[in-house]
Design an enzyme around this catalytic site. Structure first.
Site, mmCIF file in Angstrom:
data_model
loop_
_atom_site.group_PDB
_atom_site.id
_atom_site.type_symbol
_atom_site.label_atom_id
_atom_site.label_comp_id
_atom_site.label_asym_id
_atom_site.label_seq_id
_atom_site.Cartn_x
_atom_site.Cartn_y
_atom_site.Cartn_z
ATOM 1 N N SER A 134 0.815 -1.313 -0.078
ATOM 2 C CA SER A 134 -0.129 0.031 0.135
ATOM 3 C C SER A 134 0.963 1.159 0.105
ATOM 4 C CB SER A 134 -0.834 -0.003 1.253
ATOM 5 O OG SER A 134 -0.086 -0.058 2.307
ATOM 6 N N HIS A 155 -3.001 -3.172 -5.732
ATOM 7 C CA HIS A 155 -3.168 -2.658 -4.402
ATOM 8 C C HIS A 155 -4.742 -3.064 -4.208
ATOM 9 C CE1 HIS A 155 -3.578 0.340 -1.282
ATOM 10 N NE2 HIS A 155 -3.556 -0.712 -0.611
ATOM 11 N N GLU A 167 -5.875 -0.702 -7.215
ATOM 12 C CA GLU A 167 -4.968 0.212 -7.827
ATOM 13 C C GLU A 167 -3.828 -0.638 -8.650
ATOM 14 O OE1 GLU A 167 -4.774 4.297 -5.155
ATOM 15 O OE2 GLU A 167 -3.970 2.470 -4.068
ATOM 16 N N ASN A 205 -4.158 6.205 -0.619
ATOM 17 C CA ASN A 205 -3.405 6.494 0.624
ATOM 18 C C ASN A 205 -2.796 7.696 0.754
ATOM 19 O OD1 ASN A 205 -4.459 4.028 1.733
ATOM 20 N ND2 ASN A 205 -2.509 2.902 1.344
#
Length: 605
Positions: A134, A155, A167, A205
């Protein structure tokens, strides 16, 4: 998966050959990824370090599928078939025939590089190796292999069987056919893929953890309680969870490591973990998984919050310390009309003031229309509608406010205009009357200081539309009397609102957390890292937010957003709060969002 010319040419239209999928690491995330592939008919080999870890991984799978069956999401036969497609091993060599291997081990670069080096020797040269990291560099992970072009980030978001977003992270050497095949595979799994470059945090993130870090810092500075910070974002922005509760769910150790990685790569101070996070991690207060983080839980891994020493007691519930029977509202716009409706529906007699008879009549018409819609939808009885309208009185004279108990100012967001109004209210209103402002960004103390009664002045920041939005930020200045703040909070409860308390500084709670996040999204777009559509998709599907940042910016208005961002920057002097140049340019060009037909998107069609 092969690299032949024919297959490469067809990569964009064909789904990848994924007869056997390997998943290394069967913790909560890895087991969820294995379940996703098995649900869609793939044979899965899950690999763990030892028998105990393998048993835990099997337990994760059994528990997840049992919950799906109990909720009617999966039949018992389908659950049995799903589990039958998963084989768990403790030997990496069992992945020799896998055409795709997804790594979901601990967030350690050394660990992942070592694993990828071993996998590189085990799987066939045309197999794809994917990391679920991540925050770590996919490029650095790929460099541990002899074929870095076949390495990609994949991800997933937790819980993987539920979350619809993935992702897909490309490095500078990721082969186009690998990128196309993995993107196609993600779509085959019923997920929405977004392709992005290899930088710490990727899309979701990067934006999420800056916001979470800011919330933790706000709590650390004792600006607001944990309950009020979380309630503010839930009720003010419609977020599914407050930021501190979300940090507990993610795990404070995980959050700290992600922030540390992002800060090391980008050197953005907004990603430097607030000291409190490190202290809590060192103390073992990691959130739900240990039973205590920002909140205390019934037991480790339980979602049930229990009372602790920070939990407000029933004795702390606010009470009306100053008698309030009649309410005055100054202003005739949408917000003022909504506030008039809120108090009248709450049983208060309301006197509202406009600059002309036409504007006064417009308020009555807006309130009547809103109430009529509620009657048509069965949310309000006609008799109640008539009672509410009977509590309203309009006037064009400020002097008529001389006997009201509370005045709420809801005029233009202009400090000079508001200051003049408060000077007048100070002369007109009775002793002991509460003077409240709905400003969303101006200093409340600037209004209080022009009166002879600064202790009676308080912020009462409603959210638009006031009849619908549950949140009110009650803003105390250094001079606000405690009985005024407490009475204001109690009145919010009396009219069905959720009151949160905070001090008088730019942005209060909601805007101070929301607008830096929106500004970061603009910077991401400005840097050509991802498109507005992909960023919006990432935040809606990856973080379960009701709107993506660019959708929200166009609704709020880029001019309003820029003004708030400038206020935040001027107050906090934080370089990361400086408005993104792209936002400045859009406002200069008149691209303000929906209200002008064009903002980050074209709304004229």
């Amino acid at each position: 998966m092969t690299a032949s010319a024919t297959e490469t040419a067809a990569a964009s239209t064909e789904t990848p050959r994924t007869d056997v999928v390997g998943v290394v690491g069967l913790g909560t995330m890895g087991a969820g990824i294995a379940e996703v592939f098995a649900r869609h008919g793939f044979s899965v080999i899950g690999v763990e370090v030892d028998d105990a870890a393998a048993d835990r991984g099997q337990g994760h799978l059994d528990h997840s599928t049992s919950r799906a069956v109990a909720r009617g999401k999966l039949s018992e036969d389908d659950a049995a078939a799903l589990l039958g497609r998963v084989r768990i091993s403790t030997d990496l060599s069992d992945l020799a025939d896998a055409t795709l291997v997804v790594e979901a081990v601990g967030e350690s670069l050394d660990l992942k590089r070592s694993l990828f080096s071993r996998l590189d020797e085990i799987v066939s040269p045309d197999a794809v190796l994917a990391t679920n990291t991540s925050s770590l560099s996919v490029t650095e992970i790929s460099a541990a292999t002899s074929h870095p072009g076949r390495v990609v980030g994949m991800h997933f978001f937790n819980p993987a069987p539920v979350q619809k977003f993935v992702e897909v992270v490309r490095t500078v050497v990721t082969e186009p056919r690998v990128l196309d095949e993995v993107t196609g595979l993600v779509e085959k799994l019923g997920k929405s893929p977004v392709v992005c470059g290899d930088r710490a945090g990727f899309i979701a993130n990067t934006l999420l953890f800056g916001y979470l870090n800011h919330a933790a810092s706000m709590f650390e500075g004792r600006y607001a309680t944990r309950e009020d910070i979380d309630a503010a974002m839930r009720f003010g922005c419609g977020y599914p969870m407050g930021p501190l509760a979300l940090l507990d769910l993610i795990g404070l150790d995980t959050a700290y490591e992600i922030l540390e990685t992002m800060y090391r790569q980008g050197r953005d101070r907004l990603h430097a973990p607030t000291p409190l996070l490190k202290q809590m991690v060192s103390a073992g207060l990691l959130g739900r998984k240990t039973g205590r983080g920002f909140y205390t839980y019934e037991k480790p891994d339980s979602p049930v919050v229990v009372d602790d020493e920070r939990t407000p007691s029933a004795a702390d519930a606010p009470e009306v310390r100053r008698q309030v029977r009649t309410v005055g509202v100054v202003g005739t716009g949408t917000m003022a009309s909504g506030i008039v409706e809120v108090f009248a529906k709450g049983g208060f007699d309301v006197l509202y003031v406009g600059r002309s008879a036409d504007k006064v009549d417009a308020v009555a018409a807006r309130v009547a229309k809103s109430l009529d819609k509620a009657v048509q939808r069965g949310k309000l009885e006609e008799s109640a509608r008539d009672e509410v309208l009977g509590r309203l009185t309009g006037t064009t004279s400020l002097d008529d406010l001389s006997s009201v108990d509370l005045v709420v100012e809801a005029i233009a967001e202009d400090l000079a205009v508001k200051t003049t109004l408060f000077e007048n209210l100070d002369e007109i209103c009775r002793d002991g009357a509460i003077l409240a402002t709905t400003t969303s960004s101006l200093p409340v103390i600037e209004l209080a200081r022009v009166t002879s009664r600064p202790g009676d002045v308080v912020g009462m920041h409603f959210f638009n539309p006031a009849p619908v939005m549950k949140l009110v930020e009650v803003v105390s200045t250094v001079a606000t009397a405690e009985d005024v703040a407490e009475t204001t909070r109690a009145l919010c409860g009396a009219v069905g609102k959720v009151a949160v308390s905070c001090g008088d500084r730019a942005g209060f709670i909601v805007n101070a957390l929301l607008f830096p996040y929106l500004n970061d999204a603009v910077k991401m777009l400005e840097g050509h890292y991802a498109t507005a559509d992909d960023i919006d998709t990432a935040m809606k599907l990856g973080c379960a937010l009701p709107m993506g940042p660019f959708e929200l910016l166009d609704v709020v208005g880029n001019d309003v957003s820029l003004a708030i961002q400038r206020e935040l920057y001027l107050e906090f002097r934080e370089p990361g709060f400086a408005p993104a140049p792209l936002l400045e340019h859009l406002v200069t060009a008149g691209y303000l969002g929906r209200k002008t037909g064009r903002g980050f998107r074209d709304h004229s069609r």
